[in-house]
Motif scaffolding. Structure first.
Motif, mmCIF file in Angstrom:
data_model
loop_
_atom_site.group_PDB
_atom_site.id
_atom_site.type_symbol
_atom_site.label_atom_id
_atom_site.label_comp_id
_atom_site.label_asym_id
_atom_site.label_seq_id
_atom_site.Cartn_x
_atom_site.Cartn_y
_atom_site.Cartn_z
ATOM 1 N N ARG A 124 9.209 -8.574 -12.117
ATOM 2 C CA ARG A 124 9.876 -9.037 -11.066
ATOM 3 C C ARG A 124 11.020 -8.824 -10.494
ATOM 4 N N GLU A 182 13.205 -6.592 -7.820
ATOM 5 C CA GLU A 182 14.208 -7.212 -7.169
ATOM 6 C C GLU A 182 15.500 -6.432 -7.078
ATOM 7 N N GLU A 215 6.484 -7.375 -0.909
ATOM 8 C CA GLU A 215 5.909 -8.830 -0.335
ATOM 9 C C GLU A 215 4.762 -9.368 -1.248
ATOM 10 N N GLU A 216 4.896 -10.655 -1.541
ATOM 11 C CA GLU A 216 4.165 -11.341 -2.300
ATOM 12 C C GLU A 216 2.615 -11.330 -1.715
ATOM 13 N N CYS A 217 1.570 -11.293 -2.581
ATOM 14 C CA CYS A 217 0.262 -11.540 -1.981
ATOM 15 C C CYS A 217 -0.600 -12.289 -3.029
ATOM 16 N N GLY A 270 -0.681 -10.441 -6.428
ATOM 17 C CA GLY A 270 0.338 -9.673 -7.128
ATOM 18 C C GLY A 270 1.622 -9.563 -6.052
ATOM 19 N N LEU A 271 2.148 -8.554 -6.070
ATOM 20 C CA LEU A 271 3.410 -8.135 -5.111
ATOM 21 C C LEU A 271 3.097 -6.679 -4.707
ATOM 22 N N ARG A 272 3.060 -6.514 -3.347
ATOM 23 C CA ARG A 272 2.677 -5.244 -2.819
ATOM 24 C C ARG A 272 3.747 -4.468 -2.400
ATOM 25 N N ALA A 322 -0.188 -9.211 -10.371
ATOM 26 C CA ALA A 322 0.541 -10.818 -10.576
ATOM 27 C C ALA A 322 0.983 -11.056 -12.116
ATOM 28 N N LEU A 347 4.136 -9.541 -13.332
ATOM 29 C CA LEU A 347 5.396 -9.884 -12.653
ATOM 30 C C LEU A 347 6.484 -10.741 -13.417
ATOM 31 N N ASP A 348 6.146 -11.563 -14.191
ATOM 32 C CA ASP A 348 7.067 -12.503 -14.821
ATOM 33 C C ASP A 348 6.948 -12.316 -16.768
#
Length: 166
Positions: free
Chosen positions: A35, A39, A57-59, A62-64, A139, A142-143
């Protein structure tokens, strides 16, 4: 002159390694999570070779990551989108996300006759004729902590990125 042949951008994009980007690449590899990689990458995008507008953008899954090349001349658009998508995938691999990373990829241009080079780069069959080129990062990734995360190194790299932008 080449009339924008399919796959040429992919071939170029896989040659953009983290070291190609200098301090920006170092800021990514020392980040604490995927993530934060995304960023940081977007925050300092002007320090890269990107020609499209890249956003995220978050969806739900996950993140698109969205790549908009609508300002690029039509004859160069496929090359730019392929190159930038392939370079994102190369960066993910070098960050330690081998077969993982991109869950799906869609391109805003027509499908070529053969998809082999796309499958080789992304490890999956892309969709084509999408409204915008995008890649979905799962998703669960991401972390996840990054293997080379280092708070001090990240702070130094981000400070240098700020100086370069200024």
């Amino acid at each position: 002159r080449l009339d924008d042949p399919p796959g040429l951008g992919l071939e170029a994009g896989v040659r953009y390694h983290l070291t190609t980007y200098g301090i920006w690449g170092f800021a990514l590899i020392s980040s604490p999570s995927m993530r934060r990689v995304i960023e940081t990458g977007l925050r300092y995008l002007d320090l890269t070779f990107a020609h499209s507008r890249i956003t995220a953008e978050e969806c739900g899954t996950g993140l698109r990551i969205l790549l908009d090349a609508s300002d690029i001349a039509p004859k160069l658009r496929r090359f730019i989108l392929e190159r930038e998508a392939a370079s994102i995938r190369t960066i993910q691999r070098e960050l330690g996300f081998g077969a993982e990373g991109i869950r799906e990829i869609a391109f805003a241009f027509a499908a070529p006759e053969t998809l082999d080079c796309y499958v080789d780069v992304f490890g999956l069959v892309p969709t084509f004729d999408a409204p915008i080129t995008s890649a979905l990062v799962d998703a669960e990734l991401l972390d996840r902590p990054m293997p080379q995360a280092d708070t001090h190194a990240t702070a130094l790299a981000l400070a240098q990125c700020e100086d370069l932008l200024a």
